[in-house]
Design a protein around this motif. Structure first.
Motif, PDB file in Angstrom:
ATOM      1  N   VAL A 285      30.582  22.603  99.090  1.00  0.00           N
ATOM      2  CA  VAL A 285      29.555  22.993  98.120  1.00  0.00           C
ATOM      3  C   VAL A 285      28.466  21.929  98.054  1.00  0.00           C
ATOM      4  CG1 VAL A 285      29.095  23.443  95.680  1.00  0.00           C
ATOM      5  CG2 VAL A 285      31.151  24.364  96.754  1.00  0.00           C
ATOM      6  N   LEU A 286      28.874  20.668  97.984  1.00  0.00           N
ATOM      7  CA  LEU A 286      27.905  19.579  97.892  1.00  0.00           C
ATOM      8  C   LEU A 286      27.105  19.447  99.176  1.00  0.00           C
ATOM      9  CD1 LEU A 286      26.811  17.314  96.134  1.00  0.00           C
ATOM     10  CD2 LEU A 286      28.580  15.809  97.085  1.00  0.00           C
ATOM     11  N   ARG A 287      27.772  19.596 100.333  1.00  0.00           N
ATOM     12  CA  ARG A 287      27.062  19.505 101.601  1.00  0.00           C
ATOM     13  C   ARG A 287      26.006  20.590 101.728  1.00  0.00           C
ATOM     14  NH1 ARG A 287      30.917  17.865 106.654  1.00  0.00           N
ATOM     15  NH2 ARG A 287      28.925  18.294 107.703  1.00  0.00           N
ATOM     16  N   ARG A 288      26.327  21.797 101.319  1.00  0.00           N
ATOM     17  CA  ARG A 288      25.332  22.882 101.369  1.00  0.00           C
ATOM     18  C   ARG A 288      24.184  22.606 100.413  1.00  0.00           C
ATOM     19  NH1 ARG A 288      30.028  26.140 101.547  1.00  0.00           N
ATOM     20  NH2 ARG A 288      29.830  26.605  99.316  1.00  0.00           N
ATOM     21  N   PHE A 289      24.505  22.112  99.221  1.00  0.00           N
ATOM     22  CA  PHE A 289      23.454  21.893  98.221  1.00  0.00           C
ATOM     23  C   PHE A 289      22.464  20.826  98.663  1.00  0.00           C
ATOM     24  CE2 PHE A 289      21.791  19.669  94.457  1.00  0.00           C
ATOM     25  CZ  PHE A 289      21.139  20.729  93.845  1.00  0.00           C
ATOM     26  N   LEU A 290      22.962  19.712  99.215  1.00  0.00           N
ATOM     27  CA  LEU A 290      22.081  18.603  99.554  1.00  0.00           C
ATOM     28  C   LEU A 290      21.324  18.803 100.861  1.00  0.00           C
ATOM     29  CD1 LEU A 290      24.138  15.502  98.346  1.00  0.00           C
ATOM     30  CD2 LEU A 290      22.127  16.552  97.305  1.00  0.00           C
TER      31      LEU A 290
ATOM     32  N   PRO B  95      23.683  25.671  91.744  1.00  0.00           N
ATOM     33  CA  PRO B  95      24.747  26.605  92.075  1.00  0.00           C
ATOM     34  C   PRO B  95      25.807  26.624  90.985  1.00  0.00           C
ATOM     35  CG  PRO B  95      24.912  24.620  93.395  1.00  0.00           C
ATOM     36  CD  PRO B  95      23.605  24.534  92.664  1.00  0.00           C
ATOM     37  N   ALA B  96      26.370  27.791  90.723  1.00  0.00           N
ATOM     38  CA  ALA B  96      27.398  27.924  89.703  1.00  0.00           C
ATOM     39  C   ALA B  96      28.763  27.573  90.270  1.00  0.00           C
ATOM     40  CB  ALA B  96      27.415  29.354  89.164  1.00  0.00           C
ATOM     41  N   SER B  97      29.699  27.252  89.381  1.00  0.00           N
ATOM     42  CA  SER B  97      31.097  27.017  89.745  1.00  0.00           C
ATOM     43  C   SER B  97      31.230  25.994  90.872  1.00  0.00           C
ATOM     44  CB  SER B  97      31.760  28.337  90.170  1.00  0.00           C
ATOM     45  OG  SER B  97      31.669  29.281  89.137  1.00  0.00           O
ATOM     46  N   LEU B  98      30.706  24.806  90.610  1.00  0.00           N
ATOM     47  CA  LEU B  98      30.694  23.783  91.641  1.00  0.00           C
ATOM     48  C   LEU B  98      32.061  23.157  91.854  1.00  0.00           C
ATOM     49  CD1 LEU B  98      27.436  21.952  90.576  1.00  0.00           C
ATOM     50  CD2 LEU B  98      27.712  23.647  92.366  1.00  0.00           C
ATOM     51  N   GLY B  99      32.927  23.260  90.861  1.00  0.00           N
ATOM     52  CA  GLY B  99      34.177  22.551  90.949  1.00  0.00           C
ATOM     53  C   GLY B  99      34.040  21.092  90.574  1.00  0.00           C
TER      54      GLY B  99
ATOM     55  N   SER C 116      24.260  13.369  86.881  1.00  0.00           N
ATOM     56  CA  SER C 116      24.270  14.466  87.845  1.00  0.00           C
ATOM     57  C   SER C 116      25.277  15.515  87.408  1.00  0.00           C
ATOM     58  CB  SER C 116      24.650  13.940  89.227  1.00  0.00           C
ATOM     59  OG  SER C 116      25.018  14.977  90.107  1.00  0.00           O
ATOM     60  N   ALA C 117      24.999  16.777  87.733  1.00  0.00           N
ATOM     61  CA  ALA C 117      25.942  17.855  87.459  1.00  0.00           C
ATOM     62  C   ALA C 117      27.084  17.872  88.461  1.00  0.00           C
ATOM     63  CB  ALA C 117      25.214  19.202  87.486  1.00  0.00           C
ATOM     64  N   PHE C 118      26.963  17.080  89.532  1.00  0.00           N
ATOM     65  CA  PHE C 118      27.989  17.046  90.563  1.00  0.00           C
ATOM     66  C   PHE C 118      28.948  15.880  90.377  1.00  0.00           C
ATOM     67  CE2 PHE C 118      24.651  19.449  92.683  1.00  0.00           C
ATOM     68  CZ  PHE C 118      25.358  20.447  93.336  1.00  0.00           C
TER      69      PHE C 118
ATOM     70  N   ASN D 243      36.949  16.387 104.057  1.00  0.00           N
ATOM     71  CA  ASN D 243      37.570  17.711 104.070  1.00  0.00           C
ATOM     72  C   ASN D 243      38.116  18.126 102.704  1.00  0.00           C
ATOM     73  OD1 ASN D 243      39.750  16.023 103.859  1.00  0.00           O
ATOM     74  ND2 ASN D 243      40.836  16.799 105.673  1.00  0.00           N
ATOM     75  N   ASP D 244      37.755  17.372 101.656  1.00  0.00           N
ATOM     76  CA  ASP D 244      38.130  17.786 100.302  1.00  0.00           C
ATOM     77  C   ASP D 244      37.526  19.167 100.033  1.00  0.00           C
ATOM     78  OD1 ASP D 244      37.434  17.972  97.249  1.00  0.00           O
ATOM     79  OD2 ASP D 244      38.954  16.401  97.379  1.00  0.00           O
ATOM     80  N   PRO D 245      38.259  20.073  99.389  1.00  0.00           N
ATOM     81  CA  PRO D 245      37.750  21.434  99.184  1.00  0.00           C
ATOM     82  C   PRO D 245      36.466  21.512  98.378  1.00  0.00           C
ATOM     83  CG  PRO D 245      39.792  21.054  97.959  1.00  0.00           C
ATOM     84  CD  PRO D 245      39.641  19.922  98.910  1.00  0.00           C
ATOM     85  N   ARG D 246      36.105  20.429  97.663  1.00  0.00           N
ATOM     86  CA  ARG D 246      34.854  20.442  96.902  1.00  0.00           C
ATOM     87  C   ARG D 246      33.637  20.069  97.740  1.00  0.00           C
ATOM     88  NH1 ARG D 246      37.001  16.481  92.299  1.00  0.00           N
ATOM     89  NH2 ARG D 246      38.121  15.734  94.148  1.00  0.00           N
ATOM     90  N   MET D 247      33.861  19.415  98.875  1.00  0.00           N
ATOM     91  CA  MET D 247      32.741  18.873  99.634  1.00  0.00           C
ATOM     92  C   MET D 247      31.828  19.917 100.260  1.00  0.00           C
ATOM     93  SD  MET D 247      32.790  15.715  99.072  1.00  0.00           S
ATOM     94  CE  MET D 247      31.557  15.165 100.242  1.00  0.00           C
TER      95      MET D 247
END
Length: 354
Positions: A290-295, A19-23, A234-236, A284-288
């Motif tokens: 994206v990671l939850r959806r990806f994994l 995914p692009a723009s992961l933060g 990792s890219a994350f 509840n970090d605003p980055r999480m």
């Protein structure tokens, strides 16, 4: 000294993209969706006083997202070769020495290529479950599916009929109710009944992802652990990869579940909890998100898979291990502790190759 080269047939690549723009801060080796190759070398050295010795080293497997391209080895063992557990299909390199006053030395090198992997979750459909998939509904010694495991699964998936929705609910429950416990040795043992009975839902990847697998099976969704080792950044997050050439302590297990119309789908709730701990982030970090959806449906190709079985028999012996992710061995003094590289006398290194 013996040496053998094995060339595997090329697997069909899967279309995959990150995914692009992961933060997240992406490393220099950010994924591109193309094949990446690595050379892994495991060296075992034990003293001359080891006596009768047997060593087993896990081998990468072939799949649509990973291809084993070469295997070579050297060593002074009278017996060296590759053996297969017929029941599970798990491959192992095996070396054996009789009594004798020489140090035991062996080195195994594998070349493996990996792809990033993503499943299209919109492709779910009704369909028959193949027999080779249905076996991943069955319990085993650590991953049970009755009693408190079944009761917990039923509560989590209550009101959900579709298998994909059940898997998503279990994944979310693992993420929100467990924690990574850095005190657990190695990757943990994955005794999920004990975790639920005690109420202690802490552990590492072999614990948390085994809990996902057991709850999914109890809810009627085939699932399995996949055991392997991290080989690249990792890219994350640094928590989900390695920048070290020495990967002796970089073992990591992931999970998969099966849905008709899609096949085997990646899931790794344990790495969510690892990022929370290592990167000191809140759920509840605003980055999480994206990671939850990806994994849930994808994984990075910065990791090499060995096998997806539990209770593995290490042929040609009757030794059975809980899972086969670490080097295993026996000497005249007893079983080697594969979770302790120094005590077990091994070192694993990885390097990217063109």
């Amino acid at each position: 000294m013996k040496r053998r080269l094995f060339m595997a047939a090329a697997a069909s690549p899967l279309a995959s993209a990150m995914p692009a723009s992961l933060g997240w801060a992406a490393p220099d080796t950010a994924t591109t969706g193309s094949w990446r190759s690595y050379e892994l070398t495991t060296t075992v050295t034990l003293g001359a006083d080891a006596g009768r010795t047997r060593i087993w080293l896990p081998l990468p497997h072939d799949s649509a997202y990973q291809r084993l391209e070469a295997v070579t080895w050297t060593g002074n063992a009278p017996k060296l070769g590759i053996y297969t557990d017929v029941a599970s299909g798990t491959h192992a390199f095996h070396a054996a020495w009789d009594d004798g006053g020489v140090p035991r030395t062996v080195a195994l090198t594998t070349r493996v290529s990996t792809l990033d992997r993503r499943s299209d979750l919109r492709a779910a459909s009704a369909g028959a479950m193949p027999d080779d998939v249905a076996k991943f509904l069955k319990p085993n010694a650590m991953i049970t599916t009755d009693g408190i495991v079944k009761e917990t699964a039923d509560k989590i998936v209550e009101g959900k009929r579709e298998p994909l929705a059940k898997a998503q609910a279990i994944y979310d429950w693992i993420v929100e109710n467990t924690f990574r416990d850095p005190k657990v040795k190695g990757c943990g043992i994955g005794d999920i009944r004990s975790m639920l009975v005690s109420g202690n839902l802490g552990g590492k990847c072999a614990d948390l992802n085994a809990l996902f697998v057991g709850l999914a099976r109890a809810a009627g969704v085939p699932a399995r652990g996949v055991y392997g080792v991290r080989v690249a950044p990792s890219a994350f997050s640094g928590a989900m990869g390695t920048r070290n050439a020495d990967i002796s302590k970089a073992q990591h297990c992931r999970a998969e579940f099966w849905i008709a119309g899609i096949g085997w789908i990646p899931a790794d709730p344990a790495d969510i909890r690892k990022v929370v701990l290592d990167d000191k982030l809140a759920l509840n970090d605003p980055r999480m998100p994206v990671l939850r959806r990806f994994l849930f449906g994808a994984w990075e190709g910065n990791w090499v898979a060995f096998n997806h079985t539990r209770d593995v028999r290490l042929v040609p012996s009757d030794t059975v291990v809980n899972y086969f992710m670490y080097p295993e061995g026996e000497t005249a003094q007893g079983q080697l502790d594969g979770m302790d590289p120094e005590a077990a006398g091994y070192r694993i290194t990885a390097q990217a190759v063109s």
